[in-house]
Scaffold this motif. Structure first.
Motif, short mmCIF file in Angstrom:
data_model
loop_
_atom_site.label_atom_id
_atom_site.label_comp_id
_atom_site.label_asym_id
_atom_site.label_seq_id
_atom_site.Cartn_x
_atom_site.Cartn_y
_atom_site.Cartn_z
N CYS A 33 0.84 -1.21 0.00
CA CYS A 33 0.00 0.00 0.00
C CYS A 33 0.87 1.26 0.00
O CYS A 33 1.68 1.47 0.91
N PRO A 34 0.72 2.13 -1.00
CA PRO A 34 1.61 3.29 -1.12
C PRO A 34 1.29 4.44 -0.17
O PRO A 34 2.11 5.34 0.01
N VAL A 35 0.13 4.42 0.46
CA VAL A 35 -0.27 5.56 1.28
C VAL A 35 -0.52 5.19 2.74
O VAL A 35 -0.87 6.05 3.55
N GLY A 36 -0.35 3.94 3.09
CA GLY A 36 -0.55 3.53 4.47
C GLY A 36 -2.01 3.37 4.86
O GLY A 36 -2.32 3.31 6.05
N ALA A 37 -2.92 3.28 3.87
CA ALA A 37 -4.33 3.12 4.19
C ALA A 37 -4.65 1.69 4.64
O ALA A 37 -5.61 1.47 5.38
N ILE A 38 -3.86 0.73 4.16
CA ILE A 38 -4.05 -0.66 4.58
C ILE A 38 -3.10 -0.92 5.74
O ILE A 38 -1.89 -0.73 5.62
N THR A 39 -3.64 -1.33 6.86
CA THR A 39 -2.82 -1.56 8.06
C THR A 39 -3.06 -2.96 8.61
O THR A 39 -4.10 -3.56 8.37
N GLU A 40 -2.11 -3.43 9.38
CA GLU A 40 -2.22 -4.74 10.02
C GLU A 40 -2.92 -4.60 11.35
O GLU A 40 -2.50 -3.82 12.21
N ARG A 41 -3.98 -5.35 11.53
CA ARG A 41 -4.66 -5.34 12.81
C ARG A 41 -3.72 -5.80 13.93
O ARG A 41 -3.78 -5.31 15.06
N GLU A 42 -2.82 -6.70 13.60
CA GLU A 42 -1.88 -7.26 14.58
C GLU A 42 -0.94 -6.18 15.14
O GLU A 42 -0.52 -6.26 16.29
N PHE A 43 -0.60 -5.18 14.32
CA PHE A 43 0.39 -4.18 14.71
C PHE A 43 -0.22 -2.79 14.96
O PHE A 43 0.37 -1.96 15.64
N ARG A 44 -1.42 -2.59 14.48
CA ARG A 44 -2.06 -1.27 14.48
C ARG A 44 -2.13 -0.65 15.89
O ARG A 44 -2.59 -1.28 16.84
N PHE A 45 -1.64 0.57 16.00
CA PHE A 45 -1.71 1.39 17.23
C PHE A 45 -0.87 0.83 18.39
O PHE A 45 -1.02 1.27 19.52
N LYS A 46 -0.01 -0.14 18.11
CA LYS A 46 0.77 -0.73 19.19
C LYS A 46 2.14 -0.07 19.35
O LYS A 46 2.69 -0.02 20.45
N LYS A 47 2.71 0.41 18.26
CA LYS A 47 4.04 0.98 18.31
C LYS A 47 4.24 1.90 17.11
O LYS A 47 3.75 1.62 16.03
N ARG A 48 4.95 2.99 17.31
CA ARG A 48 5.28 3.89 16.21
C ARG A 48 6.35 3.22 15.35
O ARG A 48 7.40 2.82 15.85
N ALA A 49 6.08 3.09 14.05
CA ALA A 49 6.98 2.34 13.17
C ALA A 49 8.38 2.92 13.16
O ALA A 49 9.36 2.18 13.06
N TRP A 50 8.49 4.24 13.29
CA TRP A 50 9.81 4.86 13.22
C TRP A 50 10.65 4.63 14.47
O TRP A 50 11.83 4.94 14.50
N LYS A 51 10.04 4.08 15.51
CA LYS A 51 10.80 3.76 16.72
C LYS A 51 11.42 2.36 16.68
O LYS A 51 12.24 2.01 17.54
N LEU A 52 11.03 1.57 15.69
CA LEU A 52 11.48 0.19 15.63
C LEU A 52 12.92 0.09 15.13
O LEU A 52 13.32 0.77 14.19
N HIS A 53 13.69 -0.79 15.77
CA HIS A 53 15.02 -1.15 15.28
C HIS A 53 14.86 -2.38 14.39
O HIS A 53 14.07 -3.27 14.70
N LYS A 54 15.64 -2.44 13.31
CA LYS A 54 15.49 -3.52 12.34
C LYS A 54 16.79 -4.31 12.22
O LYS A 54 17.85 -3.73 12.04
N THR A 55 16.67 -5.62 12.32
CA THR A 55 17.82 -6.51 12.20
C THR A 55 17.56 -7.52 11.10
O THR A 55 16.54 -8.21 11.11
#
Length: 357
Positions: free
Chosen positions: A21-43
């Motif tokens: 989804c190019p605009v973020g309109a489709i979201t995962e119920r599993e992850f929605r509103f649980k954490k700000r994506a930009w705070k995540l560290h990626k490995t």
């Protein structure tokens, strides 16, 4: 997902809609509103959910894994992953069924013990048994890395002269896929079956050789992971796994290295707590015989230890002179079809082994 027209989405790749989804309109119920994506560290890592070995990023914050995301590798999964693998992160945050410190059985009950105390007790008991060759057996699951399996071979072979090392070989039964996406899901639900085969571990679909070894009545058994502990795909498989456990239970000393309590809990004399795949370094070999790296993303429990360290410290306790090496250094020591590989050469896209797939 909830859809605009309430048409149910039933395929096993729904999570990829969020990625596309190019605009973020489709979201995962599993992850929605649980954490700000930009705070995540990626490995960078590899999905352990099946033999395909899809490349992923383990995304985490405050030492908690929040989600898996697919990582591009055109030779393996391109840009995709299935929902089964995507939701596999949940188990990494579960601590209730995880051993967090060494446990030793005293008068029928498991009690906490220090690492050095347990190592010394295992070494003393092993010497007292005087078990050698076929009297010593090892069972490993294929959630173990190539480096762990190679060290497991050394533990049994170099110290006890045993070649009785087995794993639950369950050949994949994958019908021809309709398209690339559906071909990503393998019925082999472990990430390193190909690695076990390449290293020469024994595995039969009917466990024939294992049953022959157990019939000899081994005195000492080492378990790496949770081999033959899972419920089978059907009733017959469950019965077969239970029969194997009951035969191993006749051994006079059973030592398990694992990350969760399982069907071996009531049988093992010693349980040594290891790291999950998101807490350690190592390599898996996928069903296309491609060697790929996993890397530590989160900090493990303070009282657990890396499996490669545990195996080497067990060897030292049992009398072998050696220096404990990191898993990254052990890649170069795998030998056989892995000869010439190094941690750096495997890189973030993996390296295919030569020879028959």
């Amino acid at each position: 997902f909830d859809t605009f027209a309430d048409h149910e989405i039933t395929n096993a790749f729904q999570g990829n809609l969020v990625d596309l989804c190019p605009v973020g309109a489709i979201t995962e119920r599993e992850f929605r509103f649980k954490k700000r994506a930009w705070k995540l560290h990626k490995t960078d890592s590899v999905c352990p959910g099946c033999a395909t070995g899809c490349n992923i990023t383990v995304e985490h914050h405050h030492n908690k894994v929040e989600r898996f995301k697919p990582r591009e590798n055109q030779a393996v999964n391109r840009w995709w992953m299935c929902d089964i693998g995507r939701l596999g992160y949940r188990a990494l945050n579960e601590r209730q069924q995880r051993p967090l410190e060494p446990l030793a059985r005293i008068k029928g009950q498991l009690h906490s013990a220090g690492w050095d105390t347990v190592y010394a007790a295992v070494a003393e008991r092993a010497r007292g048994l005087g078990a050698k060759g076929d009297q010593v057996i090892g069972l490993a699951d294929t959630q173990a890395t190539n480096e762990e399996l190679r060290l497991f071979q050394s533990l049994l072979g170099d110290l006890f002269g045993s070649k009785s090392l087995f794993f639950p070989y369950r050949p994949a039964d994958n019908p021809p896929a309709k398209n690339f996406l559906h071909g990503l899901i393998s019925s082999d639900r472990s990430p390193n079956t190909a690695g076990a085969l390449a290293l020469g571990l024994a595995g039969d679909a009917d466990d024939r050789r294992l049953k022959q070894a157990l019939a000899a009545g081994p005195k000492l058994a080492f378990l790496l992971g949770s081999p033959f502990a899972q419920n089978g795909a059907n009733r017959d498989a469950e019965i077969r796994n239970a029969e194997i456990r009951n035969s191993v239970a006749k051994a006079e000393l059973i030592v398990q290295i694992g990350t969760r309590f399982d069907a071996w809990r009531d049988l093992a004399d010693v349980i040594l707590p290891g790291y999950t795949f998101a807490e350690k370094a190592g390599t898996f070999t996928n069903r296309q015989r491609r060697v790929q790296r996993i890397q530590p993303a989160i900090v493990p429990p303070e009282t657990a230890r890396d499996q490669v360290r545990i195996l080497q410290e067990l060897m030292i306790a049992c009398g072998q002179e050696r220096k404990v090496q990191d898993a990254r250094d052990l890649v170069a020591a795998l030998g056989g079809p892995f000869a010439g590989l190094t941690w750096e050469r495997v890189g973030d896209q993996g390296v295919a082994l030569e020879g028959k797939k």
